[in-house]
Structures are given as C-alpha cells and as structure tokens.
Design a protein around this motif. Structure first.
Motif, PDB file in Angstrom:
ATOM      1  N   ILE A   1      25.276  75.168  72.628  1.00 59.35           N
ATOM      2  CA  ILE A   1      25.122  73.774  72.203  1.00 59.35           C
ATOM      3  C   ILE A   1      23.741  73.549  71.594  1.00 59.35           C
ATOM      4  CG2 ILE A   1      25.003  71.393  73.033  1.00 59.35           C
ATOM      5  CD1 ILE A   1      27.087  72.208  75.157  1.00 59.35           C
ATOM      6  N   SER A   2      22.715  74.150  72.174  1.00 62.37           N
ATOM      7  CA  SER A   2      21.358  73.993  71.650  1.00 62.37           C
ATOM      8  C   SER A   2      21.224  74.587  70.262  1.00 62.37           C
ATOM      9  CB  SER A   2      20.347  74.649  72.599  1.00 62.37           C
ATOM     10  OG  SER A   2      20.363  74.024  73.856  1.00 62.37           O
ATOM     11  N   ALA A   3      21.958  75.670  70.008  1.00 62.16           N
ATOM     12  CA  ALA A   3      21.912  76.300  68.690  1.00 62.16           C
ATOM     13  C   ALA A   3      22.579  75.424  67.637  1.00 62.16           C
ATOM     14  CB  ALA A   3      22.585  77.666  68.735  1.00 62.16           C
ATOM     15  N   ASN A   4      23.502  74.571  68.071  1.00 58.22           N
ATOM     16  CA  ASN A   4      24.208  73.676  67.157  1.00 58.22           C
ATOM     17  C   ASN A   4      24.541  72.401  67.916  1.00 58.22           C
ATOM     18  OD1 ASN A   4      25.816  72.334  65.334  1.00 58.22           O
ATOM     19  ND2 ASN A   4      27.275  74.004  65.058  1.00 58.22           N
ATOM     20  N   GLU A   5      23.726  71.354  67.721  1.00 55.05           N
ATOM     21  CA  GLU A   5      23.873  70.135  68.502  1.00 55.05           C
ATOM     22  C   GLU A   5      25.237  69.480  68.319  1.00 55.05           C
ATOM     23  OE1 GLU A   5      20.668  67.541  67.693  1.00 55.05           O
ATOM     24  OE2 GLU A   5      19.155  68.812  68.659  1.00 55.05           O
ATOM     25  N   THR A   6      25.893  69.751  67.205  1.00 55.45           N
ATOM     26  CA  THR A   6      27.219  69.171  66.979  1.00 55.45           C
ATOM     27  C   THR A   6      28.265  70.289  66.979  1.00 55.45           C
ATOM     28  OG1 THR A   6      26.846  69.231  64.574  1.00 55.45           O
ATOM     29  CG2 THR A   6      26.350  67.170  65.721  1.00 55.45           C
ATOM     30  N   LEU A   7      28.199  71.147  67.987  1.00 53.23           N
ATOM     31  CA  LEU A   7      29.148  72.245  68.119  1.00 53.23           C
ATOM     32  C   LEU A   7      30.569  71.701  68.109  1.00 53.23           C
ATOM     33  CD1 LEU A   7      29.308  75.340  68.676  1.00 53.23           C
ATOM     34  CD2 LEU A   7      29.476  74.766  71.100  1.00 53.23           C
ATOM     35  N   GLU A   8      31.408  72.243  67.226  1.00 56.63           N
ATOM     36  CA  GLU A   8      32.778  71.756  67.120  1.00 56.63           C
ATOM     37  C   GLU A   8      33.526  71.977  68.429  1.00 56.63           C
ATOM     38  OE1 GLU A   8      34.739  73.445  63.791  1.00 56.63           O
ATOM     39  OE2 GLU A   8      33.478  72.424  62.311  1.00 56.63           O
ATOM     40  N   PRO A   9      34.415  71.040  68.797  1.00 55.65           N
ATOM     41  CA  PRO A   9      35.115  71.140  70.075  1.00 55.65           C
ATOM     42  C   PRO A   9      35.859  72.448  70.282  1.00 55.65           C
ATOM     43  CG  PRO A   9      35.393  68.953  69.166  1.00 55.65           C
ATOM     44  CD  PRO A   9      34.698  69.767  68.105  1.00 55.65           C
ATOM     45  N   ALA A  10      36.522  72.960  69.248  1.00 56.25           N
ATOM     46  CA  ALA A  10      37.270  74.210  69.409  1.00 56.25           C
ATOM     47  C   ALA A  10      36.332  75.359  69.761  1.00 56.25           C
ATOM     48  CB  ALA A  10      38.053  74.535  68.135  1.00 56.25           C
ATOM     49  N   ALA A  11      35.151  75.367  69.146  1.00 51.80           N
ATOM     50  CA  ALA A  11      34.170  76.414  69.446  1.00 51.80           C
ATOM     51  C   ALA A  11      33.651  76.269  70.875  1.00 51.80           C
ATOM     52  CB  ALA A  11      33.015  76.347  68.446  1.00 51.80           C
ATOM     53  N   LEU A  12      33.466  75.022  71.320  1.00 54.04           N
ATOM     54  CA  LEU A  12      33.016  74.793  72.689  1.00 54.04           C
ATOM     55  C   LEU A  12      34.071  75.233  73.696  1.00 54.04           C
ATOM     56  CD1 LEU A  12      30.914  73.710  74.644  1.00 54.04           C
ATOM     57  CD2 LEU A  12      31.850  71.414  74.295  1.00 54.04           C
ATOM     58  N   VAL A  13      35.337  74.946  73.414  1.00 57.01           N
ATOM     59  CA  VAL A  13      36.434  75.382  74.296  1.00 57.01           C
ATOM     60  C   VAL A  13      36.464  76.901  74.360  1.00 57.01           C
ATOM     61  CG1 VAL A  13      38.940  75.488  74.561  1.00 57.01           C
ATOM     62  CG2 VAL A  13      37.841  73.325  73.984  1.00 57.01           C
ATOM     63  N   ARG A  14      36.264  77.538  73.223  1.00 56.64           N
ATOM     64  CA  ARG A  14      36.254  79.009  73.192  1.00 56.64           C
ATOM     65  C   ARG A  14      35.131  79.552  74.078  1.00 56.64           C
ATOM     66  NH1 ARG A  14      38.574  82.503  69.873  1.00 56.64           N
ATOM     67  NH2 ARG A  14      39.175  80.832  68.414  1.00 56.64           N
ATOM     68  N   GLU A  15      33.929  78.996  73.958  1.00 61.12           N
ATOM     69  CA  GLU A  15      32.785  79.474  74.735  1.00 61.12           C
ATOM     70  C   GLU A  15      32.991  79.219  76.221  1.00 61.12           C
ATOM     71  OE1 GLU A  15      30.329  81.257  73.772  1.00 61.12           O
ATOM     72  OE2 GLU A  15      30.775  81.198  71.639  1.00 61.12           O
TER      73      GLU A  15
ATOM     74  N   GLU B   1      43.083  72.893  69.915  1.00 60.58           N
ATOM     75  CA  GLU B   1      42.531  72.682  68.579  1.00 60.58           C
ATOM     76  C   GLU B   1      43.230  71.576  67.786  1.00 60.58           C
ATOM     77  OE1 GLU B   1      40.478  75.482  65.237  1.00 60.58           O
ATOM     78  OE2 GLU B   1      42.313  76.212  66.188  1.00 60.58           O
ATOM     79  N   PRO B   2      44.559  71.463  67.822  1.00 55.74           N
ATOM     80  CA  PRO B   2      45.202  70.379  67.051  1.00 55.74           C
ATOM     81  C   PRO B   2      44.701  68.989  67.440  1.00 55.74           C
ATOM     82  CG  PRO B   2      46.829  71.998  67.719  1.00 55.74           C
ATOM     83  CD  PRO B   2      45.567  72.354  68.433  1.00 55.74           C
ATOM     84  N   ALA B   3      44.413  68.784  68.711  1.00 55.57           N
ATOM     85  CA  ALA B   3      43.912  67.474  69.141  1.00 55.57           C
ATOM     86  C   ALA B   3      42.563  67.172  68.492  1.00 55.57           C
ATOM     87  CB  ALA B   3      43.773  67.440  70.655  1.00 55.57           C
ATOM     88  N   PHE B   4      41.753  68.211  68.278  1.00 57.77           N
ATOM     89  CA  PHE B   4      40.433  68.008  67.689  1.00 57.77           C
ATOM     90  C   PHE B   4      40.511  67.807  66.179  1.00 57.77           C
ATOM     91  CE2 PHE B   4      39.317  71.218  71.206  1.00 57.77           C
ATOM     92  CZ  PHE B   4      39.238  70.216  72.158  1.00 57.77           C
ATOM     93  N   THR B   5      41.367  68.567  65.529  1.00 54.02           N
ATOM     94  CA  THR B   5      41.405  68.550  64.064  1.00 54.02           C
ATOM     95  C   THR B   5      42.159  67.354  63.495  1.00 54.02           C
ATOM     96  OG1 THR B   5      43.369  69.978  64.071  1.00 54.02           O
ATOM     97  CG2 THR B   5      41.222  71.053  63.913  1.00 54.02           C
ATOM     98  N   HIS B   6      42.973  66.692  64.301  1.00 56.98           N
ATOM     99  CA  HIS B   6      43.763  65.567  63.799  1.00 56.98           C
ATOM    100  C   HIS B   6      43.200  64.215  64.213  1.00 56.98           C
ATOM    101  CE1 HIS B   6      46.680  68.887  63.316  1.00 56.98           C
ATOM    102  NE2 HIS B   6      47.134  68.156  62.309  1.00 56.98           N
TER     103      HIS B   6
END
Length: 224
Positions: free
Chosen positions: A91-105, A206-211
């Motif tokens: 999150i610190s590397a990207n303050e607006t980390l996309e939700p799908a990427a956060l779920v993956r991490e 991911e669909p919930a985030f992208t739509h």
C-alpha cells in the motif's frame, strides 16, 4: 520545583523508560521462542517446551504474559503484524492500490503463512482452554485487518471519484472469505497450489471492483 527534585524525577523517568524497553524486548524474544517451539512441537506445545526453547522457566513466562492465554494472545498479535506489515509495504508503494491487487496480496500473504507455518496457523485458530481473554484474539485480528483493508479500499474509491460506502463491506468480507478458504485449504491438505487459490479468489471479487459506477455520495457509516 527544586533542581534536585527535578533531577531525581528525570533519572526515575529514564529508568522507567529503560525498564519498559527491556520488558518489551524480553516479551518479543519470548514470543519468538514460542514460535520456534510451536514449529518444533506442533500446535499442542506445552509451556514446559516453550520455556525450554526460551532457556528460561515457566515462572518467567507467566510473569510476562500471565499464563498460556497471554502467550496465545501475543502469538496472534505477532501473526497480525506479519500479515499487515507485508500489506503495508504494498500500500505504501502505491497509495491507491487497486482493490484486486490488494485482494491478491492479502490472499497470498495469508496462504503463504498457512503453507510455511501450518503449526502456527493451527495454534492461532485453536483457542486455549481455561480463562478467556476479554476479546477473542482471532476475531480481533480479523476485525483489525478488515478495518485496515477497508481503509485501503476507501482510499481507492475516493481517488476514483466513486462512492466509498462499499469499502467497509468489501474489507471485512474479503478478510472473512480469505480466513475461511485458508482453513479449508489446510484441512484438505493443500490439494490445489497456492497460486490457484489466490487466482480464484481474485476472479471472484474483481467484477465487483471493476463495475463500480460513480454514485451520489451519502454519509458514510462504520457498520457493514
């Protein structure tokens, strides 16, 4: 206040600070010894085995933690710090980390812990018998991580000009889901590779985030 009194208070404060720091360091060392003992002896490790690993006595451990329940809570806290420190780096590397990427991490970090340290995972999810803490450490850790993940989602939604009300539901929902699938994954003997479980989880959310669509803002509430 007289100078002598001031100096005496200053010395006392410094001694108190050093003593508190010493206690914190000692507690951390005992937690690390407990983790090693769990890895060596399994989730049913006894306090005698923990004391032997730490090179001390049960009396010392009880003085720092108050008993097995206190040791258990400290181990749970250590697990929380491990999971969240990894997510914070992302999150610190990207303050607006996309939700799908956060779920993956989040999913990968948690499953990595389960895969590498199954005994520690089993120790954490098996509450000790006897005296119960005021707060259940397991629900406490999922609640805190859920709050932290929700805040990361909220930051992203606001950055995208979207209604942030979904953040709390997403944060706690994702954490609860990951906790549940991790439990199933370990009890079924890791039948599928970790990468598959991570990918399946991302695909689900991911669909919930992208739509998401911009919607009129309304007052946010903390409850889901």
């Amino acid at each position: 206040m007289r100078y002598a009194e001031y100096m005496n208070l200053t010395v006392t404060d410094r001694r108190t600070t050093r003593w508190n720091e010493h206690n914190a360091q000692r507690r951390q060392a005992l937690v690390e010894s407990t983790l090693r003992a769990i890895r060596r002896h399994g989730p049913g490790v006894g306090m005698d085995e923990v004391a032997a690993e730490a090179g001390t006595s049960k009396t010392v451990i009880y003085r720092h933690f108050g008993g097995r329940t206190g040791v258990y809570s400290a181990v749970v806290e250590s697990v929380h710090q491990f999971i969240w420190s990894h997510l914070q780096q992302q999150i610190s590397a990207n303050e607006t980390l996309e939700p799908a990427a956060l779920v993956r991490e989040l999913t990968d970090s948690y499953l990595a812990l389960v895969e590498r340290d199954p005994h520690i995972y089993q120790f954490v999810v098996t509450r000790p018998l006897g005296e119960r803490p005021v707060e259940d450490p397991v629900t406490g850790i999922t609640g805190r991580i859920g709050n932290e993940v929700a805040e990361a989602f909220r930051t992203w939604l606001r950055a995208q000009g979207l209604d942030p009300r979904a953040a709390n539901t997403w944060g706690h929902g994702v954490v609860g889901f990951v906790w549940a699938i991790a439990d199933k994954w370990i009890t079924t003997g890791h039948q599928r590779p970790r990468a598959d479980i991570v990918e399946f989880t991302v695909r689900l959310f991911e669909p919930a985030f992208t739509h998401q669509q911009p919607t009129p803002r309304s007052p946010e509430r903390s409850a889901t």
